[in-house]
Design an enzyme around this catalytic site. Structure first.
Site, mmCIF file in Angstrom:
data_model
loop_
_atom_site.group_PDB
_atom_site.id
_atom_site.type_symbol
_atom_site.label_atom_id
_atom_site.label_comp_id
_atom_site.label_asym_id
_atom_site.label_seq_id
_atom_site.Cartn_x
_atom_site.Cartn_y
_atom_site.Cartn_z
ATOM 1 N N GLN A 1 -4.187 -5.006 7.249
ATOM 2 C CA GLN A 1 -5.150 -5.995 6.746
ATOM 3 C C GLN A 1 -4.996 -7.351 7.418
ATOM 4 O O GLN A 1 -5.655 -8.316 7.020
ATOM 5 C CB GLN A 1 -5.005 -6.148 5.218
ATOM 6 C CG GLN A 1 -5.246 -4.874 4.434
ATOM 7 C CD GLN A 1 -6.702 -4.424 4.434
ATOM 8 O OE1 GLN A 1 -7.608 -5.130 4.892
ATOM 9 N NE2 GLN A 1 -6.945 -3.219 3.933
ATOM 10 N N LYS B 1 -10.486 -0.462 10.635
ATOM 11 C CA LYS B 1 -10.653 -1.681 9.833
ATOM 12 C C LYS B 1 -10.979 -2.879 10.718
ATOM 13 O O LYS B 1 -11.087 -4.002 10.227
ATOM 14 C CB LYS B 1 -9.372 -1.960 9.046
ATOM 15 C CG LYS B 1 -9.060 -0.898 7.987
ATOM 16 C CD LYS B 1 -7.891 -1.312 7.141
ATOM 17 C CE LYS B 1 -7.261 -0.183 6.380
ATOM 18 N NZ LYS B 1 -8.057 0.280 5.240
ATOM 19 N N HIS C 1 0.873 -1.173 0.000
ATOM 20 C CA HIS C 1 0.000 0.000 0.000
ATOM 21 C C HIS C 1 0.912 1.225 0.000
ATOM 22 O O HIS C 1 2.005 1.187 0.583
ATOM 23 C CB HIS C 1 -0.847 -0.038 1.274
ATOM 24 C CG HIS C 1 -1.907 1.012 1.365
ATOM 25 N ND1 HIS C 1 -1.639 2.307 1.717
ATOM 26 C CD2 HIS C 1 -3.250 0.948 1.173
ATOM 27 C CE1 HIS C 1 -2.767 2.992 1.727
ATOM 28 N NE2 HIS C 1 -3.755 2.204 1.401
ATOM 29 N N CYS D 1 -4.712 2.196 -3.777
ATOM 30 C CA CYS D 1 -3.475 2.749 -3.186
ATOM 31 C C CYS D 1 -2.320 1.755 -3.290
ATOM 32 O O CYS D 1 -1.487 1.662 -2.372
ATOM 33 C CB CYS D 1 -3.669 3.173 -1.737
ATOM 34 S SG CYS D 1 -4.937 4.407 -1.532
ATOM 35 N N ASP E 1 3.342 -3.970 8.228
ATOM 36 C CA ASP E 1 2.090 -3.246 8.032
ATOM 37 C C ASP E 1 0.968 -4.263 8.277
ATOM 38 O O ASP E 1 0.730 -5.149 7.444
ATOM 39 C CB ASP E 1 2.051 -2.684 6.605
ATOM 40 C CG ASP E 1 0.696 -2.053 6.263
ATOM 41 O OD1 ASP E 1 -0.270 -2.258 7.022
ATOM 42 O OD2 ASP E 1 0.622 -1.383 5.224
#
Ligand code: 7TS
Length: 416
Positions: free
Chosen positions: A211, A234, A131, A373, A208
């Site tokens: 997700q 999220k 991303h 993104c 990261d």
């Protein structure tokens, strides 16, 4: 297979009753099918109520007032930090820094750890799959310091190609910054392997987790990453709140990010001393209601069980991929369901992904279209844009059927 044959470990129907938004129609007479969870999740009643309760009953600033309301607010806000530390199994609450979200967490590391530790000729290793939030901050740092950016390649099948990892880690590699789960493809990257190799090469590792943390059990001590950034919105929490986990030794050594109130112990006109962790990195009045809401969100997720949430999403994804593969002219991107969680991105020949998303919206099916993104990944995939359906704990197999039906209608509109 048909939707009634799906075996889920969750009672998604019962879970849905906790989410007021899921009870509405997309527009009059059109039921809502919310499949844009990778962008942001919906919020359950306990999270909404905790935020309302804060503002209705004990709204006050934290860490400063001696009065009753401020004490209550501080206990709730700091209590949320404890819940989040337990959720990711951090060894100390001092390792949990509240941020605005994943983007801020990564920028914090790039600006503080990065500025202090990266010099000319040093290497920052990331991937072609990232991303933009885990790419642009490293580009800025590399430009500022004269450092080199290297990339673990992504394959056209949507996985990381680790065959050249030893060579990529050769040299003055200072940090390896990798996404755990792709927001475009759902690919679950083998981060344990990457973390171990990076550590052997003497690099620190930032993951990261935007997700992954919402969708699977994460144990930061078992995985051994140095930093983990994720976003509250999220994972059933409010917007504007997120977390940066950092290993305590690293956080202790790092200079602060923003200067201001709360992050100092003592201030003189010419210099200041920093507050202890975690507040050293939390300048200014924090997002108090957001932190409290996120604490309730992780309690909600834990009560259901992250293993079960992952299994439910993988069942839905496998079913979605099977149904999508039956649609003539449709190409699904990314690896097979067992290597993924919760995401299906696709294109249909002759129909732009944005048009597809608009036609799906007309049927009440909310998805996202575009480059999500992640423009460099789309270059690898050979598609400037995709349409993305993304699932969460409250999605039902019947909603996959609704997606497929809406795709057939869209195709018919364009005579495809
Ligand atoms: N990293 C990944 C892997 C993401 O998916 C996102 C947001 C971010 C970082 C940034 O998170 P933020 O909360 O700081 O904005 N991804 C998406 C998406 O896929 N669609 O909308 C937002």
């Amino acid at each position: 297979m048909c939707s009634s044959e799906i075996q889920s470990p969750l009672d998604a129907e019962a879970i849905r009753a906790d989410f007021p938004v899921l009870g509405r129609e997309a527009r009059p007479g059109v039921p809502l099918v919310y499949l844009d969870n990778a962008a942001t999740s919906q919020k359950p009643r306990p999270v909404i109520e905790a935020i309302e309760h804060f503002y209705s009953h004990y709204n006050a600033n934290v860490h400063r007032g001696i009065h009753a309301l401020s004490e209550e607010a501080t206990i709730a806000y700091e209590g949320a930090r404890d819940k989040i530390a337990a959720f990711i199994n951090a060894s100390s609450r001092k390792e949990v820094i509240f941020t605005r979200g994943t983007t801020e967490g990564i920028n914090l590391v790039a600006s503080t750890w990065g500025r202090a530790n990266i010099g000319p000729g040093d290497v920052i290793l990331t991937t072609q799959m990232e991303h933009h939030s885990n790419l642009v901050p490293w580009q800025l740092l590399a430009q500022e310091k004269g450092a080199e950016l290297r990339f673990i390649p992504a394959t056209q099948e949507g996985e990381l190609d680790l065959s050249g990892l030893d060579d990529l880690l050769d040299g003055p590699v200072k940090i390896v910054a990798v996404m755990h789960v792709s927001n475009v493809l759902g690919t679950i990257n083998p981060i344990k392997q990457i973390i171990d190799k990076a550590h052997q090469a003497g690099a620190v590792v930032l993951i990261d987790g935007a997700q992954s943390v919402p969708h699977m059990p994460i144990d930061v001590q078992e995985l051994g990453m140095d930093f983990l950034a994720f976003s509250g919105h999220k994972m059933l929490g409010p917007t504007g709140i997120g977390v940066l986990y950092g290993r305590r030794e690293l956080l202790e050594e790092m200079p602060p990010y923003m200067g201001g109130g709360d992050m100092i112990r003592r201030v003189e006109l010419s210099h200041s001393e920093w507050n202890e962790l975690p507040w050293k990195f939390e300048a200014g009045t924090p997002n108090i209601a957001g932190g409290i809401g996120l604490g309730v969100a992780v309690e909600y997720l834990s009560r259901i069980g992250m293993e079960k949430i992952l299994a439910h999403e993988q069942e839905l994804t496998a079913y979605a991929l099977e149904r999508l593969s039956e649609v003539p002219g449709l190409k699904v991107y990314g690896p097979p369901a067992e290597k993924k969680c919760g995401v299906a991105s696709f294109c249909i020949e002759g129909l732009h992904p944005h048009d597809m998303a608009q036609l799906l919206d007309a049927e009440g099916v909310a998805v996202r279209a575009g480059h999500h993104c992640a423009q460099p990944l789309h270059m690898v995939l050979g598609a400037p844009a995709t349409t993305r359906a993304s699932f969460y704990l409250y999605n039902l197999p019947g909603e996959v059927d609704a997606l497929i039906e809406a795709i057939y209608k869209a195709k018919a509109r364009f005579s495809l």
